[in-house]
Motif scaffolding. Structure first.
Motif, PDB file in Angstrom:
ATOM      1  N   ASN A  32       0.790  -1.232  -0.141  1.00 27.67           N
ATOM      2  CA  ASN A  32      -0.028   0.042   0.041  1.00 27.67           C
ATOM      3  C   ASN A  32       0.822   0.946  -0.023  1.00 27.67           C
ATOM      4  OD1 ASN A  32      -2.445  -1.534   0.365  1.00 27.67           O
ATOM      5  ND2 ASN A  32      -2.111  -1.838   2.416  1.00 27.67           N
ATOM      6  N   SER A  33       1.928   1.212   0.667  1.00 26.95           N
ATOM      7  CA  SER A  33       2.729   2.289   0.991  1.00 26.95           C
ATOM      8  C   SER A  33       4.250   2.049   1.266  1.00 26.95           C
ATOM      9  CB  SER A  33       2.242   3.402   1.734  1.00 26.95           C
ATOM     10  OG  SER A  33       2.481   2.714   2.980  1.00 26.95           O
ATOM     11  N   MET A  34       5.176   2.813   0.782  1.00 28.29           N
ATOM     12  CA  MET A  34       6.563   2.764   1.348  1.00 28.29           C
ATOM     13  C   MET A  34       6.877   3.769   2.319  1.00 28.29           C
ATOM     14  SD  MET A  34       7.588  -0.305  -0.075  1.00 28.29           S
ATOM     15  CE  MET A  34       9.453  -0.067   0.010  1.00 28.29           C
ATOM     16  N   ALA A  35       7.780   3.798   3.431  1.00 23.65           N
ATOM     17  CA  ALA A  35       8.178   4.737   4.021  1.00 23.65           C
ATOM     18  C   ALA A  35       9.484   4.668   4.677  1.00 23.65           C
ATOM     19  CB  ALA A  35       7.060   4.709   5.246  1.00 23.65           C
ATOM     20  N   TRP A  36       9.886   5.838   5.322  1.00 28.19           N
ATOM     21  CA  TRP A  36      11.209   5.864   5.803  1.00 28.19           C
ATOM     22  C   TRP A  36      10.766   6.271   7.281  1.00 28.19           C
ATOM     23  CZ3 TRP A  36      15.730   4.194   4.178  1.00 28.19           C
ATOM     24  CH2 TRP A  36      15.852   4.093   2.772  1.00 28.19           C
ATOM     25  N   TYR A  37      11.430   5.517   8.251  1.00 28.93           N
ATOM     26  CA  TYR A  37      11.656   6.014   9.672  1.00 28.93           C
ATOM     27  C   TYR A  37      13.001   6.190  10.353  1.00 28.93           C
ATOM     28  CZ  TYR A  37       6.570   4.673  10.113  1.00 28.93           C
ATOM     29  OH  TYR A  37       5.130   4.670  10.019  1.00 28.93           O
ATOM     30  N   ARG A  38      13.215   6.768  11.078  1.00 27.39           N
ATOM     31  CA  ARG A  38      14.543   6.818  11.898  1.00 27.39           C
ATOM     32  C   ARG A  38      14.520   6.627  13.446  1.00 27.39           C
ATOM     33  NH1 ARG A  38      15.691  13.372  10.747  1.00 27.39           N
ATOM     34  NH2 ARG A  38      14.375  14.048  12.208  1.00 27.39           N
ATOM     35  N   GLN A  39      15.519   6.461  13.872  1.00 33.66           N
ATOM     36  CA  GLN A  39      15.758   6.188  15.458  1.00 33.66           C
ATOM     37  C   GLN A  39      16.997   6.478  15.678  1.00 33.66           C
ATOM     38  OE1 GLN A  39      14.772   2.036  16.763  1.00 33.66           O
ATOM     39  NE2 GLN A  39      14.316   2.791  18.845  1.00 33.66           N
ATOM     40  N   ALA A  40      17.104   7.495  16.543  1.00 37.69           N
ATOM     41  CA  ALA A  40      18.233   8.227  17.008  1.00 37.69           C
ATOM     42  C   ALA A  40      18.621   7.299  18.615  1.00 37.69           C
ATOM     43  CB  ALA A  40      18.107   9.454  17.454  1.00 37.69           C
ATOM     44  N   PRO A  41      19.761   7.268  19.038  1.00 32.02           N
ATOM     45  CA  PRO A  41      20.075   6.699  20.379  1.00 32.02           C
ATOM     46  C   PRO A  41      19.337   7.231  21.215  1.00 32.02           C
ATOM     47  CG  PRO A  41      22.050   7.321  19.075  1.00 32.02           C
ATOM     48  CD  PRO A  41      21.005   8.012  18.293  1.00 32.02           C
ATOM     49  N   GLY A  42      18.649   6.317  22.172  1.00 32.69           N
ATOM     50  CA  GLY A  42      17.798   6.876  23.179  1.00 32.69           C
ATOM     51  C   GLY A  42      16.392   7.409  22.882  1.00 32.69           C
ATOM     52  N   GLU A  46      10.915   6.978  14.694  1.00 34.42           N
ATOM     53  CA  GLU A  46       9.990   7.908  14.427  1.00 34.42           C
ATOM     54  C   GLU A  46       9.668   8.198  12.810  1.00 34.42           C
ATOM     55  OE1 GLU A  46      11.220  11.782  15.620  1.00 34.42           O
ATOM     56  OE2 GLU A  46      12.741  11.914  14.169  1.00 34.42           O
ATOM     57  N   PHE A  47       8.331   8.405  12.397  1.00 38.16           N
ATOM     58  CA  PHE A  47       8.194   8.551  11.048  1.00 38.16           C
ATOM     59  C   PHE A  47       8.906   9.678  10.458  1.00 38.16           C
ATOM     60  CE2 PHE A  47       5.693   8.595   7.404  1.00 38.16           C
ATOM     61  CZ  PHE A  47       5.387  10.018   6.914  1.00 38.16           C
ATOM     62  N   VAL A  48       9.370   9.461   9.074  1.00 43.30           N
ATOM     63  CA  VAL A  48      10.128  10.557   8.282  1.00 43.30           C
ATOM     64  C   VAL A  48       9.393  10.871   7.177  1.00 43.30           C
ATOM     65  CG1 VAL A  48      12.158  11.091   7.035  1.00 43.30           C
ATOM     66  CG2 VAL A  48      12.533   9.598   9.200  1.00 43.30           C
ATOM     67  N   ALA A  49       8.749   9.954   6.187  1.00 44.67           N
ATOM     68  CA  ALA A  49       8.389  10.172   4.957  1.00 44.67           C
ATOM     69  C   ALA A  49       7.762   8.947   4.538  1.00 44.67           C
ATOM     70  CB  ALA A  49       9.308  10.684   3.845  1.00 44.67           C
ATOM     71  N   ARG A  50       6.606   9.078   3.573  1.00 46.38           N
ATOM     72  CA  ARG A  50       5.783   7.867   3.261  1.00 46.38           C
ATOM     73  C   ARG A  50       5.566   8.241   1.756  1.00 46.38           C
ATOM     74  NH1 ARG A  50       2.308   7.577   6.800  1.00 46.38           N
ATOM     75  NH2 ARG A  50       3.288   5.793   7.704  1.00 46.38           N
ATOM     76  N   TYR A  60       5.234  13.798   4.716  1.00 47.61           N
ATOM     77  CA  TYR A  60       6.493  14.014   5.564  1.00 47.61           C
ATOM     78  C   TYR A  60       6.152  14.536   6.964  1.00 47.61           C
ATOM     79  CZ  TYR A  60       8.532  14.197   0.969  1.00 47.61           C
ATOM     80  OH  TYR A  60       8.656  13.973  -0.568  1.00 47.61           O
ATOM     81  N   ALA A  61       7.243  14.165   7.848  1.00 46.09           N
ATOM     82  CA  ALA A  61       7.153  14.647   9.182  1.00 46.09           C
ATOM     83  C   ALA A  61       7.569  15.936   9.017  1.00 46.09           C
ATOM     84  CB  ALA A  61       8.269  14.067  10.091  1.00 46.09           C
ATOM     85  N   ASP A  62       7.168  17.093  10.045  1.00 43.36           N
ATOM     86  CA  ASP A  62       7.090  18.406   9.926  1.00 43.36           C
ATOM     87  C   ASP A  62       8.623  18.735   9.920  1.00 43.36           C
ATOM     88  OD1 ASP A  62       4.207  19.297  12.030  1.00 43.36           O
ATOM     89  OD2 ASP A  62       4.733  19.062   9.784  1.00 43.36           O
ATOM     90  N   TYR A  94      18.351   5.135   9.837  1.00 46.61           N
ATOM     91  CA  TYR A  94      17.315   5.077   8.991  1.00 46.61           C
ATOM     92  C   TYR A  94      16.710   3.700   8.326  1.00 46.61           C
ATOM     93  CZ  TYR A  94      17.589  10.131   9.106  1.00 46.61           C
ATOM     94  OH  TYR A  94      17.530  11.523   9.377  1.00 46.61           O
ATOM     95  N   TYR A  95      15.246   3.470   8.832  1.00 50.81           N
ATOM     96  CA  TYR A  95      14.763   2.226   8.253  1.00 50.81           C
ATOM     97  C   TYR A  95      13.934   2.292   7.123  1.00 50.81           C
ATOM     98  CZ  TYR A  95      16.618   0.649  12.778  1.00 50.81           C
ATOM     99  OH  TYR A  95      17.698  -0.041  13.754  1.00 50.81           O
TER     100      TYR A  95
END
Length: 115
Positions: A32-42, A46-50, A60-62, A94-95
């Protein structure tokens, strides 16, 4: 079994650019969709773009609007994330995510922005 393989991460100075790629083992049109998420240490992931695979609409995330662009190449079964004007706060793993009958994740690629 769906496989997503990210690439393109690395070390870049603040203000620089990187382009991430996510290659899917099958047709991205099956999702249905593809997206990018990211995770910083600690931090939580979080969502980035879809991007919606049928039609190509994006959101997009703000925090990245106007700097990041998500796109797809259906022939290559690949989704991209063009990242410009990078900031230190963009440092994260980035995932890639595929949303179909279930959610699928790649292994992640590290992006480090030096200030």
């Amino acid at each position: 079994q769906v496989q997503l393989v990210e690439s393109g991460g690395g070390l870049v100075q603040a203000g620089g650019s990187l382009r991430l790629s996510c290659a899917a083992s099958g047709s991205i049109n099956s999702f249905n969709s593809m997206a990018w998420y990211r995770q910083a240490p600690g931090n939580q992931r979080e969502f980035v773009a879809r991007i919606i695979t049928n039609g190509g609409s994006t959101n997009y995330a703000d925090s990245v609007k106007g700097r990041f662009t998500i796109s797809r190449d259906n022939a290559k079964n690949t989704v991209y994330l063009q990242m410009n004007a990078l900031k230190a706060d963009d440092t994260a793993v980035y995932y890639c995510n595929a949303n179909g009958r279930q959610w699928y994740w790649g292994q992640g690629t590290q992006v480090t922005v030096s200030s």
